[in-house]
Design a protein around this motif. Structure first.
Motif: not given
Length: 181
Positions: A81-83, A88-90, A114-117, A159-160
């Motif tokens: 929550k809150g992220r 960047g790190k995630l 996260f692929a742009g298309d 990374a949480g």
């Protein structure tokens, strides 16, 4: 009058009536569990519109036909929550986990959430999903592959992020009446 006689009989013979009902329940249970099983055989009516459409789809888009030993899985990453997963790190941890999953034996592709298309990130930015394509599966390998893919999520977990794997690796047949065939 008849109901009165049945009621009097049941009241006088309580134990026998209970035993009879338990017997009926037992027979019903045996028939349910031992009854007909699901069928995996296909059903088609030659020349019907739906059969023609399915044959056309299979011919024109063979990659969409489900083949034995294949699976499509979802590698799901949820930020605390809150992220957001775009932090960047995630993002780096998610990409490392997806890359590790894609290197596992039997995984033919692992999509970048996260692929742009075609991004696969929730509207609130807390969840990202990677689609994994797996081939060469059999039931004996399913549990080990699940463990390997979950282990591939360790960079994201460190990374949480919460990491889950969705989909079915097992080619098990559907169950009917609570028992597999």
């Amino acid at each position: 009058m008849l109901l009165e006689k049945i009621g009097v009989y049941c009241a006088r013979n309580r134990v026998g009536v209970v035993v009879a009902w338990l017997g009926v329940l037992g027979v019903a249970l045996v028939l349910t569990l031992g009854g007909p099983k699901s069928s995996d055989s296909g059903f088609e009516i030659p020349g019907s519109e739906s059969t023609t459409a399915l044959h056309t789809l299979n011919r024109e888009f063979p990659e969409t036909v489900e083949r034995p030993g294949t699976a499509e899985l979802r590698f799901v990453f949820a930020a605390p929550k809150g992220r957001k997963v775009s932090d960047g790190k995630l993002t780096k941890a998610i990409r490392a986990s997806v890359r590790a999953a894609g290197e596992q034996p039997g995984i033919t592709s692992a999509s970048d959430p996260f692929a742009g298309d075609r991004p696969a990130v929730s509207s609130d930015g807390r969840v990202a999903v990677s689609t994994l394509a797996a081939v060469g599966l059999d039931d004996s390998r399913a549990e080990a592959m699940t463990e390997e893919l979950l282990a591939a999520g360790s960079p994201a977990r460190a990374a949480g992020l919460e990491v889950e794997l969705g989909g079915a690796l097992s080619s098990g047949e559907p169950e009917c009446s609570g028992r597999p065939r």
